[in-house]
Design an enzyme around this catalytic site. Structure first.
Site, PDB file in Angstrom:
ATOM      1  N   ASP A  96       0.897  -1.227  -0.053  1.00  0.00           N
ATOM      2  CA  ASP A  96      -0.239  -0.051  -0.027  1.00  0.00           C
ATOM      3  C   ASP A  96       0.871   1.272   0.044  1.00  0.00           C
ATOM      4  O   ASP A  96       1.271   1.633   1.081  1.00  0.00           O
ATOM      5  CB  ASP A  96      -1.109  -0.079   1.077  1.00  0.00           C
ATOM      6  CG  ASP A  96      -2.127  -1.080   0.916  1.00  0.00           C
ATOM      7  OD1 ASP A  96      -1.893  -1.818   0.237  1.00  0.00           O
ATOM      8  OD2 ASP A  96      -3.112  -0.922   1.909  1.00  0.00           O
ATOM      9  N   LYS A 157      -6.654   3.253  -3.093  1.00  0.00           N
ATOM     10  CA  LYS A 157      -7.136   3.304  -2.057  1.00  0.00           C
ATOM     11  C   LYS A 157      -7.363   4.599  -1.433  1.00  0.00           C
ATOM     12  O   LYS A 157      -6.739   5.498  -1.649  1.00  0.00           O
ATOM     13  CB  LYS A 157      -6.066   2.519  -0.748  1.00  0.00           C
ATOM     14  CG  LYS A 157      -6.280   2.354   0.492  1.00  0.00           C
ATOM     15  CD  LYS A 157      -5.058   1.950   1.094  1.00  0.00           C
ATOM     16  CE  LYS A 157      -5.268   2.041   2.901  1.00  0.00           C
ATOM     17  NZ  LYS A 157      -4.171   1.178   3.374  1.00  0.00           N
ATOM     18  N   LYS A 185      -9.883   0.229  -2.624  1.00  0.00           N
ATOM     19  CA  LYS A 185      -9.986  -0.268  -1.039  1.00  0.00           C
ATOM     20  C   LYS A 185     -10.262   0.902  -0.270  1.00  0.00           C
ATOM     21  O   LYS A 185      -9.619   2.005  -0.606  1.00  0.00           O
ATOM     22  CB  LYS A 185      -8.343  -0.574  -0.908  1.00  0.00           C
ATOM     23  CG  LYS A 185      -8.392  -0.988   0.743  1.00  0.00           C
ATOM     24  CD  LYS A 185      -6.811  -1.623   0.966  1.00  0.00           C
ATOM     25  CE  LYS A 185      -6.730  -1.566   2.528  1.00  0.00           C
ATOM     26  NZ  LYS A 185      -5.220  -1.991   2.829  1.00  0.00           N
TER      27      LYS A 185
END
Length: 223
Positions: A96, A157, A185
């Site tokens: 991430d 995300k 996400k």
């Protein structure tokens, strides 16, 4: 509520996050045990705990995710690449990566593209780029999504959780912008099963939360 969303299986969508700055090895062990017990998609831990998480989850289904350039995204591209490569060497299978928002707002699209593309290419792992949507205009979100798609990221995300959290409106916008080409996400501030359902219904394909077990317990109470 459970009857309103009968087709959604929440557990396999959850990245079980432990990103508290005071997290201890014992808490990492518990996080991994919970991820395995509930069959979450992944655990998400700081780079310093990747090796431990990889050992604990060896041969088990949850993936080992870590954060790169967290939480501000303002380290250099070389630093992010090294951090990502080291994490992969230690057993991370998902990364991430926090986008450099100052660069985005300054229009440095080529630099941002090269940074993300290099991490994707050099590691060969699943990359989710954290956009920190609470700090961006809709036009900036669109630009960020285009950069991520072109660079080879598999997910965008919403948030680190440090500057606000996921919203249904942002997830809907990201779904519209991604055209189903990459995952979404939703992360930050997901505290109830109702929030989780709403975010998934809006288009989220992963949920980042430290409260995965609590969400499932809430779901059990509704059934």
């Amino acid at each position: 509520m459970a009857e309103a969303y009968p087709e959604i299986d929440i557990a396999p969508l959850i990245d079980h996050a432990l990103l508290n700055p005071t997290a201890t090895p014992e808490q990492v062990r518990k996080c991994c045990e919970e991820a395995d017990r509930y069959q979450f998609a992944a655990v998400c831990v700081y780079p310093v705990y990747v090796k431990q998480a990889a050992e604990l989850l060896h041969g088990k289904s949850p993936q080992v995710c870590t954060v790169i350039g967290f939480p501000a995204g303002a380290t250099t591209s070389a630093t992010k690449l090294y951090e990502a490569q080291e994490a992969v060497e230690n057993g991370a299978t998902e990364l991430d990566v926090v986008m450099h928002l100052g660069g985005l707002k300054a229009g440095k699209t080529d630099e941002l593209y090269r940074e993300i593309a290099q991490i994707c290419e050099e590691t060969g792992k699943l990359v989710k780029v954290i956009l920190e949507t609470a700090l961006l205009t809709d036009a900036e979100k669109q630009l960020a999504v285009e950069i991520c798609k072109d660079a080879g990221a598999q997910f965008v995300k919403t948030s680190t959780g440090w500057q606000g959290g996921a919203t249904v409106a942002d997830v809907r916008l990201l779904k519209e912008l991604t055209h189903g080409q990459i995952g979404i996400k939703a992360s930050g501030g997901i505290r109830t099963i109702q929030q989780a359902f709403e975010l998934v219904t809006a288009g989220a394909t992963r949920l980042g939360t430290s409260r995965g077990p609590e969400l499932l317990q809430q779901l059990d109470m509704l059934e």
